[in-house]
Design a protein around this motif. Structure first.
Motif, PDB file in Angstrom:
ATOM      1  N   GLY A   1       4.056  -1.804  -7.772  1.00  0.00           N
ATOM      2  CA  GLY A   1       4.332  -1.206  -9.074  1.00  0.00           C
ATOM      3  C   GLY A   1       4.314   0.309  -9.085  1.00  0.00           C
ATOM      4  O   GLY A   1       4.288   0.923 -10.150  1.00  0.00           O
ATOM      5  N   ARG A   2       4.351   0.934  -7.927  1.00  0.00           N
ATOM      6  CA  ARG A   2       4.274   2.399  -7.851  1.00  0.00           C
ATOM      7  C   ARG A   2       5.632   3.062  -7.662  1.00  0.00           C
ATOM      8  O   ARG A   2       5.715   4.275  -7.619  1.00  0.00           O
ATOM      9  CB  ARG A   2       3.312   2.792  -6.736  1.00  0.00           C
ATOM     10  CG  ARG A   2       1.909   2.251  -7.041  1.00  0.00           C
ATOM     11  CD  ARG A   2       0.854   2.702  -6.108  1.00  0.00           C
ATOM     12  NE  ARG A   2       0.784   4.147  -6.060  1.00  0.00           N
ATOM     13  CZ  ARG A   2       0.296   4.794  -5.017  1.00  0.00           C
ATOM     14  NH1 ARG A   2      -0.141   4.147  -3.964  1.00  0.00           N
ATOM     15  NH2 ARG A   2       0.248   6.104  -5.006  1.00  0.00           N
ATOM     16  N   ARG A   3       6.678   2.286  -7.511  1.00  0.00           N
ATOM     17  CA  ARG A   3       8.047   2.793  -7.385  1.00  0.00           C
ATOM     18  C   ARG A   3       8.977   1.874  -8.175  1.00  0.00           C
ATOM     19  O   ARG A   3       8.633   0.734  -8.468  1.00  0.00           O
ATOM     20  CB  ARG A   3       8.518   2.820  -5.918  1.00  0.00           C
ATOM     21  CG  ARG A   3       7.773   3.778  -5.023  1.00  0.00           C
ATOM     22  CD  ARG A   3       8.137   5.230  -5.342  1.00  0.00           C
ATOM     23  NE  ARG A   3       7.536   6.175  -4.430  1.00  0.00           N
ATOM     24  CZ  ARG A   3       6.344   6.734  -4.597  1.00  0.00           C
ATOM     25  NH1 ARG A   3       5.610   6.418  -5.630  1.00  0.00           N
ATOM     26  NH2 ARG A   3       5.885   7.608  -3.733  1.00  0.00           N
TER      27      ARG A   3
ATOM     28  N   ILE B   1      11.313   2.346   4.990  1.00  0.00           N
ATOM     29  CA  ILE B   1      11.893   1.441   3.982  1.00  0.00           C
ATOM     30  C   ILE B   1      10.860   0.407   3.541  1.00  0.00           C
ATOM     31  O   ILE B   1      10.690   0.148   2.346  1.00  0.00           O
ATOM     32  CB  ILE B   1      13.152   0.744   4.540  1.00  0.00           C
ATOM     33  CG1 ILE B   1      14.259   1.763   4.778  1.00  0.00           C
ATOM     34  CG2 ILE B   1      13.630  -0.362   3.590  1.00  0.00           C
ATOM     35  CD1 ILE B   1      15.389   1.239   5.645  1.00  0.00           C
ATOM     36  N   ASP B   2      10.170  -0.179   4.510  1.00  0.00           N
ATOM     37  CA  ASP B   2       9.166  -1.192   4.177  1.00  0.00           C
ATOM     38  C   ASP B   2       8.020  -0.587   3.368  1.00  0.00           C
ATOM     39  O   ASP B   2       7.481  -1.233   2.466  1.00  0.00           O
ATOM     40  CB  ASP B   2       8.640  -1.866   5.445  1.00  0.00           C
ATOM     41  CG  ASP B   2       9.668  -2.781   6.090  1.00  0.00           C
ATOM     42  OD1 ASP B   2      10.726  -3.043   5.473  1.00  0.00           O
ATOM     43  OD2 ASP B   2       9.413  -3.239   7.226  1.00  0.00           O
ATOM     44  N   TRP B   3       7.656   0.651   3.666  1.00  0.00           N
ATOM     45  CA  TRP B   3       6.583   1.327   2.923  1.00  0.00           C
ATOM     46  C   TRP B   3       6.995   1.540   1.464  1.00  0.00           C
ATOM     47  O   TRP B   3       6.241   1.235   0.540  1.00  0.00           O
ATOM     48  CB  TRP B   3       6.232   2.657   3.580  1.00  0.00           C
ATOM     49  CG  TRP B   3       5.227   3.437   2.803  1.00  0.00           C
ATOM     50  CD1 TRP B   3       5.443   4.572   2.084  1.00  0.00           C
ATOM     51  CD2 TRP B   3       3.841   3.121   2.634  1.00  0.00           C
ATOM     52  NE1 TRP B   3       4.277   4.988   1.480  1.00  0.00           N
ATOM     53  CE2 TRP B   3       3.280   4.110   1.805  1.00  0.00           C
ATOM     54  CE3 TRP B   3       3.027   2.093   3.106  1.00  0.00           C
ATOM     55  CZ2 TRP B   3       1.937   4.103   1.438  1.00  0.00           C
ATOM     56  CZ3 TRP B   3       1.684   2.099   2.729  1.00  0.00           C
ATOM     57  CH2 TRP B   3       1.159   3.089   1.911  1.00  0.00           C
ATOM     58  N   VAL B   4       8.220   2.033   1.261  1.00  0.00           N
ATOM     59  CA  VAL B   4       8.702   2.256  -0.108  1.00  0.00           C
ATOM     60  C   VAL B   4       8.828   0.903  -0.828  1.00  0.00           C
ATOM     61  O   VAL B   4       8.513   0.794  -2.013  1.00  0.00           O
ATOM     62  CB  VAL B   4      10.037   3.043  -0.106  1.00  0.00           C
ATOM     63  CG1 VAL B   4      10.607   3.161  -1.518  1.00  0.00           C
ATOM     64  CG2 VAL B   4       9.826   4.425   0.487  1.00  0.00           C
ATOM     65  N   GLY B   5       9.239  -0.135  -0.099  1.00  0.00           N
ATOM     66  CA  GLY B   5       9.298  -1.475  -0.676  1.00  0.00           C
ATOM     67  C   GLY B   5       7.923  -1.980  -1.085  1.00  0.00           C
ATOM     68  O   GLY B   5       7.760  -2.590  -2.147  1.00  0.00           O
ATOM     69  N   LEU B   6       6.927  -1.712  -0.252  1.00  0.00           N
ATOM     70  CA  LEU B   6       5.550  -2.101  -0.594  1.00  0.00           C
ATOM     71  C   LEU B   6       5.071  -1.354  -1.839  1.00  0.00           C
ATOM     72  O   LEU B   6       4.427  -1.948  -2.713  1.00  0.00           O
ATOM     73  CB  LEU B   6       4.612  -1.834   0.582  1.00  0.00           C
ATOM     74  CG  LEU B   6       3.127  -2.110   0.341  1.00  0.00           C
ATOM     75  CD1 LEU B   6       2.886  -3.593   0.069  1.00  0.00           C
ATOM     76  CD2 LEU B   6       2.291  -1.632   1.514  1.00  0.00           C
ATOM     77  N   LEU B   7       5.407  -0.083  -1.918  1.00  0.00           N
ATOM     78  CA  LEU B   7       5.024   0.682  -3.111  1.00  0.00           C
ATOM     79  C   LEU B   7       5.680   0.098  -4.364  1.00  0.00           C
ATOM     80  O   LEU B   7       5.056   0.042  -5.428  1.00  0.00           O
ATOM     81  CB  LEU B   7       5.394   2.158  -2.939  1.00  0.00           C
ATOM     82  CG  LEU B   7       4.587   2.917  -1.887  1.00  0.00           C
ATOM     83  CD1 LEU B   7       5.131   4.329  -1.725  1.00  0.00           C
ATOM     84  CD2 LEU B   7       3.102   2.934  -2.224  1.00  0.00           C
ATOM     85  N   TRP B   8       6.946  -0.356  -4.247  1.00  0.00           N
ATOM     86  CA  TRP B   8       7.600  -1.011  -5.387  1.00  0.00           C
ATOM     87  C   TRP B   8       6.879  -2.316  -5.722  1.00  0.00           C
ATOM     88  O   TRP B   8       6.597  -2.613  -6.877  1.00  0.00           O
ATOM     89  CB  TRP B   8       9.081  -1.277  -5.104  1.00  0.00           C
ATOM     90  CG  TRP B   8       9.682  -2.231  -6.083  1.00  0.00           C
ATOM     91  CD1 TRP B   8       9.864  -2.022  -7.417  1.00  0.00           C
ATOM     92  CD2 TRP B   8      10.133  -3.552  -5.818  1.00  0.00           C
ATOM     93  NE1 TRP B   8      10.420  -3.147  -7.999  1.00  0.00           N
ATOM     94  CE2 TRP B   8      10.593  -4.100  -7.035  1.00  0.00           C
ATOM     95  CE3 TRP B   8      10.198  -4.330  -4.668  1.00  0.00           C
ATOM     96  CZ2 TRP B   8      11.104  -5.390  -7.122  1.00  0.00           C
ATOM     97  CZ3 TRP B   8      10.721  -5.603  -4.762  1.00  0.00           C
ATOM     98  CH2 TRP B   8      11.159  -6.120  -5.979  1.00  0.00           C
ATOM     99  N   LEU B   9       6.551  -3.087  -4.687  1.00  0.00           N
ATOM    100  CA  LEU B   9       5.851  -4.356  -4.888  1.00  0.00           C
ATOM    101  C   LEU B   9       4.535  -4.127  -5.636  1.00  0.00           C
ATOM    102  O   LEU B   9       4.139  -4.933  -6.479  1.00  0.00           O
ATOM    103  CB  LEU B   9       5.585  -5.003  -3.524  1.00  0.00           C
ATOM    104  CG  LEU B   9       5.069  -6.410  -3.534  1.00  0.00           C
ATOM    105  CD1 LEU B   9       5.789  -7.228  -2.474  1.00  0.00           C
ATOM    106  CD2 LEU B   9       3.586  -6.438  -3.269  1.00  0.00           C
TER     107      LEU B   9
ATOM    108  N   GLU C   1      14.457   2.349  -5.465  1.00  0.00           N
ATOM    109  CA  GLU C   1      14.031   3.314  -4.450  1.00  0.00           C
ATOM    110  C   GLU C   1      14.091   2.769  -3.022  1.00  0.00           C
ATOM    111  O   GLU C   1      14.591   3.466  -2.135  1.00  0.00           O
ATOM    112  CB  GLU C   1      12.653   3.868  -4.800  1.00  0.00           C
ATOM    113  CG  GLU C   1      12.731   4.772  -6.023  1.00  0.00           C
ATOM    114  CD  GLU C   1      11.426   5.443  -6.351  1.00  0.00           C
ATOM    115  OE1 GLU C   1      10.798   6.007  -5.433  1.00  0.00           O
ATOM    116  OE2 GLU C   1      11.034   5.405  -7.532  1.00  0.00           O
ATOM    117  N   PRO C   2      13.633   1.547  -2.742  1.00  0.00           N
ATOM    118  CA  PRO C   2      13.796   1.044  -1.373  1.00  0.00           C
ATOM    119  C   PRO C   2      15.261   0.972  -0.943  1.00  0.00           C
ATOM    120  O   PRO C   2      15.597   1.298   0.201  1.00  0.00           O
ATOM    121  CB  PRO C   2      13.168  -0.351  -1.417  1.00  0.00           C
ATOM    122  CG  PRO C   2      12.236  -0.328  -2.576  1.00  0.00           C
ATOM    123  CD  PRO C   2      12.860   0.611  -3.568  1.00  0.00           C
TER     124      PRO C   2
END
Length: 158
Positions: free
Chosen positions: A45-47, A35-43, A51-52
């Motif tokens: 701008g890559r998701r 979850i934190d990884w997908v959140g970082l990707l959103w942060l 998605e998180p």
């Protein structure tokens, strides 16, 4: 906390409980890291913003079920409740559980925003709250893991 200190499980039960404890930790922490990884990707701008939240809703049973198993199995591994590191570990687990409950409304709020919402578009307060929750979560998880591993190594000796 008092349950673990009052149980006197046989060695075989303790070994099984330790194996369950480690597996539950891997499941819960693994879900949190995803979850934190997908959140970082959103942060970065890559998701997209949702998605998180989608990953979190799929992983919620793994997280809370794993935490429940950690608490249950922990009672059977004969924790030394007079040991300061053990008390710190238990405090970390309590804080990360409270943090998980506290961040739920934020996740709901993020899910209600348009999919194109960027991290930089959030209010400063919301960004700070998210980063604080992330920091608390990671600090508590890794502190509990390290303390648990050190306690286990020390108790079992060379």
């Amino acid at each position: 906390m008092t349950v673990g200190g009052s149980l006197d499980a046989a060695l075989g039960v303790q070994q099984i409980a330790l194996a369950v404890h480690i597996m539950a930790m891997v499941v819960s922490l693994g879900a949190i890291l995803l979850i934190d990884w997908v959140g970082l990707l959103w942060l970065l701008g890559r998701r997209q913003i949702h998605e998180p939240g989608r990953v979190e809703s799929a992983a919620v049973l793994l997280i809370w079920g794993g935490l429940g198993m950690l608490l249950l199995s922990g009672a059977f591994i004969s924790p030394d409740l007079s040991d300061t590191p053990t008390r710190v570990k238990l405090a970390c687990v309590l804080v990360l559980m409270l943090n998980g409950v506290a961040i739920a409304p934020v996740m709901k709020r993020l899910h209600e925003m348009p999919a194109s919402t960027k991290f930089s578009q959030l209010s400063l307060g919301l960004r700070a709250r998210m980063l604080m929750a992330l920091s608390i979560s990671q600090a508590c998880w890794w502190s509990a893991v390290v303390i648990g591993l050190l306690n286990s190594a020390i108790r079992r000796g060379p």
